[in-house]
Design an enzyme around this catalytic site. Structure first.
Site: not given
Ligand code: COA
Length: 435
Positions: A213-217, A236, A334
Site C-alpha cells: 500500500g501507500i505510506g512509509a511501511i 495498485e 484499494g
Molecule cells: N492518532 C492521531 N494521529 C495519528 C494517528 C492516531 N492513531 N495515526 C496517525 N496519526 C497522524 C500521524 O502522526 C501523522 O501526522 P503528521 O502528518 O502530522 O505527521 C499522520 O496521522 C499520518 O500518519 P502516518 O502513520 O505517518 O501515515 P502513513 O503515511 O504511514 O500512511 C495511511 C498511513 C493509513 C494513511 C495510508 O496507508 C493510507 O492512506 N491508507 C489507506 C488506503 C490504503 O490502504 N490503500 C491501499 C494501498 S494504496
C-alpha cells in the site's frame, strides 16, 4: 490512417469546459499541470461556476481546492492526498468514499458523469499510440466516457505498456508541454519502520505475489526481501522500493498464475528512476483499476501477500485507515480490494502493518476507535496484524482472544491501559483467555 495531431494552447483547450461540467484529471505525476493552471485562469476570470473535479491522488499543487474558488470549482476526490487534505478537512473540497476497484465503474456505469477528461500522455509512436504513463487507474474509464478528452503530450511521460497504451483517436485535443514529471518523495525507513519491515518480511514466502500500500511501511518491507526468491507483483501502485529487487532477480513473477513474469499495477508514484524503469519496459503491465483491484482476479495468483497500513486499530481488529476521527486524512483506496483478494488466494496473507505509536507517542491501538473514525478493513476481513513488536493473526479468533493478541504487540507503555479497557469491556473472564 493515423489521425493528424493539431496542437492548441492550454488556454484554448480548456474553453471546452462549461459551468456544471464534471472534469477528471489523470493522477499522481500525470496530473495535467498546464491544463489545471489554464482552468484556474478561467475560474479567476469568473467564466465558470459549479465545475466538479475528480481524481485520485495527484502530485503537485491543487489550486482549484482553494477557498477563493468556492462556487466555481468543487473538488470531489476519490482519495484525499496531501495536496488537497487541508481543504477537504476545511470543507472547501470533498471526498467520495469508494473502493479503488470501483472508481472506474463510477464513470462506466454513469453514476458519475465525465464531461471532460484532462490527461497527460507520452509522445505518439509510429503506430499512432500514446501511453498514459503513470496513471491508468480510473483515467482510462474517464477517457472512454468523456464528451471531450484533452491530452497534454509530454516527452517525459514514460511509455508504459498494457492498458496504458491508447490510440490518439481517443483524444480530441492536444496541448504540448515537456515539464519533468513531479517525483514522489519517500523518506528512508527509521528504526521502527525497519523492525516492522522485518516482521512483515518473515511472513512473506518465496513465490509470493506482493501488493504494498501507500505510506512509509512498503519501502521498509521491500528493503528486507533481498534474500527472497521468485516474488511477483500484482498491486495498485508501486514505487522505487521494488527496483533493487527486480535488478537482483528477486522479483521475477515466475510463480504467478496470471500475468506470469509481469509486474502488474494501475498507477505508480516514485522518483525519475522509477519513471525511467517503466519506460518501454515489457515487464511492467499498467492495467485498468477494474482489473488490478478486482478481488477475484487478485485471488487467482497463489500466496498473494497484501501489506497495507492503518491510522488506528481497535482491540477487535477494526482498521481505520482513512480518517483521524472525523477529519479525513486519506481514503479507503484499494485496501479492502487487496485484503479480501489476498485472503481468498491460495496460501495468501492479508497484513495490516503500522507502528504501535505515532511520532508524538499516541497509541495507534485503541480500546475503541475515535468517534468519526471510518472502518476501512472490518473486523471480519482482518487477518494478520503487525507492529514493531511482532505479528499476530486475528483470523478465526474470538473478540477476547483478539484483544489479548492486539495488546501483546501494542507499545509496552500502553499495554496495562489497554488490558484494563479490555477487562472493563469483556469482564473478568478476559483474564483467563490464553493468547
Ligand atoms: N492518532 C492521531 N494521529 C495519528 C494517528 C492516531 N492513531 N495515526 C496517525 N496519526 C497522524 C500521524 O502522526 C501523522 O501526522 P503528521 O502528518 O502530522 O505527521 C499522520 O496521522 C499520518 O500518519 P502516518 O502513520 O505517518 O501515515 P502513513 O503515511 O504511514 O500512511 C495511511 C498511513 C493509513 C494513511 C495510508 O496507508 C493510507 O492512506 N491508507 C489507506 C488506503 C490504503 O490502504 N490503500 C491501499 C494501498 S494504496
Amino acid at each position: 490512417m493515423q489521425k493528424e495531431i493539431r496542437f492548441v494552447t492550454a488556454d484554448e483547450a480548456v474553453k471546452v469546459v462549461k459551468s456544471g461540467d464534471h472534469i477528471h484529471f489523470s493522477s499522481v505525476a500525470s496530473a495535467p499541470k498546464v491544463l489545471i493552471d489554464a482552468l484556474c485562469r478561467r475560474g479567476d476570470a469568473g467564466e465558470l461556476k459549479d465545475v466538479k473535479i475528480h481524481h485520485l491522488h495527484t502530485e503537485g499543487a491543487a489550486p482549484y481546492t482553494d477557498e477563493k474558488y468556492e462556487g466555481i470549482f468543487f473538488h470531489q476526490a476519490f482519495f484525499v492526498g496531501g495536496n488537497v487534505r487541508k481543504n477537504v478537512q476545511a470543507g472547501y473540497a470533498d471526498y467520495i468514499p469508494i473502493f479503488l476497484s470501483e472508481t472506474q465503474k463510477l464513470y462506466r456505469s454513469g453514476v458519475l458523469p465525465c464531461d471532460v477528461a484532462m490527461i497527460q500522455v507520452s509522445t505518439p509512436d509510429k503506430h499512432g499510440y500514446v501511453s498514459l504513463g503513470t496513471s491508468v487507474d480510473a483515467t482510462l474509464a474517464a477517457i472512454e466516457c468523456a464528451r471531450c478528452v484533452i491530452a497534454v503530450v509530454n516527452k517525459n511521460v514514460p511509455r508504459a505498456w498494457g492498458d496504458a497504451m491508447i490510440p490518439v483517436s481517443m483524444i480530441d485535443m492536444f496541448v504540448e508541454d515537456n515539464n519533468l514529471l513531479e517525483p514522489a518523495h519517500f523518506s528512508e525507513p527509521d528504526e521502527i519502520e525497519t523492525a516492522i519491515g522485518k516482521n512483515c518480511a518473515a511472513l512473506i514466502e518465496d513465490g509470493a505475489t506482493l501488493q504494498m500500500g501507500i505510506g512509509a511501511i512498503p519501502n521498509a518491507v521491500l528493503a528486507q526481501l533481498g534474500n527472497h526468491k521468485n516474488l511477483g507483483i500484482h498491486t495498485e501502485m508501486f514505487a522505487d522500493g521494488v527496483l533493487p529487487l527486480v535488478e537482483k532477480g528477486v522479483i521475477n513473477g515466475a510463480a504467478k498464475t496470471i500475468d506470469k513474469g509481469k509486474m502488474v499495477s494501475t498507477f505508480l508514484m516514485g522518483s525519475q528512476q522509477c519513471y525511467d524503469f517503466i519506460d518501454d519496459n515489457p515487464m511492467v503491465l499498467m492495467k485498468d483499476v477494474g482489473y488490478t483491484n478486482d478481488p477475484f482476479i487478485i485471488a487467482k495468483n497463489p500466496k498473494v501477500t497484501a501489506i497495507n497500513s492503518a491510522l488506528q486499530v481497535d482491540l477487535t481488529g477494526q482498521v481505520c485507515a482513512d480518517s483521524l476521527g472525523t477529519k479525513f486524512y486519506s481514503g479507503v483506496g484499494g485496501q479492502i480490494d487487496f485484503v479480501y483478494g489476498a485472503s481468498m488466494s491460495e496460501g495468501g496473507k492479508a497484513i495490516i502493518a503500522m507502528p504501535s505509536v505515532t511520532k508524538k507517542g499516541i497509541s495507534k491501538i485503541a480500546p475503541v476507535l475515535t468517534p468519526g473514525a471510518g472502518v476501512v478493513t472490518t473486523r471480519n476481513h482482518i487477518h494478520w496484524f503487525v507492529t514493531e513488536y511482532g505479528a499476530v493473526n486475528l483470523y478465526g479468533k474470538s473478540l477476547q482472544e483478539r484483544a489479548k493478541l492486539m495488546i501483546s504487540i501494542a507499545h509496552p507503555e500502553y499495554r496495562e491501559e489497554l488490558d484494563r479497557a479490555a477487562f472493563e469491556r469483556f469482564g473478568p473472564h478476559f483474564h483467563f483467555v490464553a493468547k
